[in-house]
Design a protein around this motif. Structure first.
Motif, PDB file in Angstrom:
ATOM      1  N   PHE A 255     -35.644 -51.878 -16.051  1.00 25.47           N
ATOM      2  CA  PHE A 255     -37.102 -51.943 -16.046  1.00 25.47           C
ATOM      3  C   PHE A 255     -37.556 -53.383 -15.842  1.00 25.47           C
ATOM      4  O   PHE A 255     -38.450 -53.655 -15.011  1.00 25.47           O
ATOM      5  N   ALA A 256     -36.967 -54.314 -16.568  1.00 24.86           N
ATOM      6  CA  ALA A 256     -37.328 -55.725 -16.417  1.00 24.86           C
ATOM      7  C   ALA A 256     -36.999 -56.228 -15.013  1.00 24.86           C
ATOM      8  O   ALA A 256     -37.739 -57.025 -14.438  1.00 24.86           O
ATOM      9  N   MET A 257     -35.885 -55.746 -14.435  1.00 27.61           N
ATOM     10  CA  MET A 257     -35.521 -56.135 -13.079  1.00 27.61           C
ATOM     11  C   MET A 257     -36.533 -55.618 -12.056  1.00 27.61           C
ATOM     12  O   MET A 257     -36.736 -56.227 -11.003  1.00 27.61           O
ATOM     13  N   SER A 258     -37.183 -54.493 -12.365  1.00 29.11           N
ATOM     14  CA  SER A 258     -38.107 -53.878 -11.408  1.00 29.11           C
ATOM     15  C   SER A 258     -39.460 -54.571 -11.340  1.00 29.11           C
ATOM     16  O   SER A 258     -40.220 -54.355 -10.397  1.00 29.11           O
ATOM     17  N   LEU A 259     -39.773 -55.408 -12.333  1.00 26.10           N
ATOM     18  CA  LEU A 259     -41.101 -56.004 -12.392  1.00 26.10           C
ATOM     19  C   LEU A 259     -41.306 -57.026 -11.285  1.00 26.10           C
ATOM     20  O   LEU A 259     -40.431 -57.859 -11.012  1.00 26.10           O
ATOM     21  N   ASP A 260     -42.456 -56.978 -10.679  1.00 26.15           N
ATOM     22  CA  ASP A 260     -42.861 -57.974  -9.680  1.00 26.15           C
ATOM     23  C   ASP A 260     -43.765 -58.979 -10.394  1.00 26.15           C
ATOM     24  O   ASP A 260     -44.975 -58.805 -10.485  1.00 26.15           O
TER      25      ASP A 260
END
Length: 276
Positions: free
Chosen positions: A33-38
């Motif tokens: 989830f954290a990796m997906s944040l822009d």
């Protein structure tokens, strides 16, 4: 208000008392989830709202609100897949702990097999409802960005966002007990939904606030983190903080389902029995 405090307080207490046992179920989903944040897009949104930056595109607003954003969508899909694997085991652990007082990982493979399909279907329902809500909310906010400017944007847009968030949380609170009713009683989907609605009707306001207040706090935290670290292009603190926020939120809502279920059904929680 007393009911809200009991729901939230009991859930947070459960999380912290058992954190070392349950955080592992949220670790992998929260990482992706954290990796997906822009973070650049989040900062651009915060800048447009609070500093009078340029008007945003509809896609920028939608990617902020939606679970699946433009750049990080592969990570979002992996996050959802990880939740589909981890949540059935997390629910199995919480159920066994609260029902019989056993705080162990023994038998979780069997609980995974039992819980997987029900958890997946309910998760898909929540996902579809959330994405539909995100689409509608993004359209409303985009219209406000086009029509308003200056201080009006800083006031109206956040108020609209949190009002729409309250609408979604109200709908989510109506379905909050659906999955525990499925897993604990063995009812089919429609019977479990009817039973959950019966339980929900007793403390509807309390459940709504127990869902909404943490969600609002998490949204504020996301904007503050982006506003503080975004201009400095410092990515690691943003990643770590948002991963911790997602871990807490995932554990909170999973715990809240069972805390509320046991409280509203009147069943005794074995994990709260005093040991003499």
């Amino acid at each position: 208000m007393d009911t809200v405090v009991k729901f939230i307080g009991s859930t947070i207490q459960y999380i912290f008392k058992n954190f070392l046992f349950i955080f592992i179920f949220a670790l992998i989903p929260s990482y992706f989830f954290a990796m997906s944040l822009d973070t650049e897009n989040i900062h651009a949104l915060a800048d447009a709202v609070f500093r009078g930056g340029d008007h945003l595109q509809f896609s920028q607003i939608f990617h902020f609100i939606s679970f699946v954003n433009g750049r990080g969508w592969p990570y979002s899909l992996v996050c959802f897949a990880a939740m589909a694997v981890c949540l059935p085991m997390l629910f199995g652990f919480i159920e066994k702990h609260m029902r019989i007082g056993s705080r162990s990982f023994k038998g979780l493979a069997g609980r995974f097999n039992t819980n997987f399909l029900s958890t997946l279907i309910v998760a898909v329902v929540f996902f579809v409802l959330y994405e539909l809500w995100a689409l509608i909310t993004s359209g409303i906010l985009f219209g406000e960005f086009c029509l308003l400017s200056g201080a009006a944007v800083a006031v109206v847009v956040p108020l609209t966002y949190f009002a729409m968030l309250a609408v979604f949380c109200y709908v989510a609170s109506l379905l909050l007990l659906w999955l525990p009713c499925l897993l604990m009683t063995g009812y089919n989907f429609m019977d479990a939904l009817g039973y959950s609605n019966q339980l929900n009707s007793e403390k509807r306001s309390g459940l709504f606030h127990a869902v909404f207040l943490p969600a609002a706090a998490a949204a504020v935290a996301e904007l503050l983190v982006a506003g503080v670290f975004g201009p400095r292009n410092i990515r690691i603190p943003v990643f770590v903080i948002m991963e911790l926020v997602f871990i807490f939120m995932l554990l909170y809502y999973c715990g809240l389902m069972y805390v509320a279920y046991f409280r509203l059904t009147g069943e005794e929680r074995a994990d709260l029995r005093k040991k003499y």
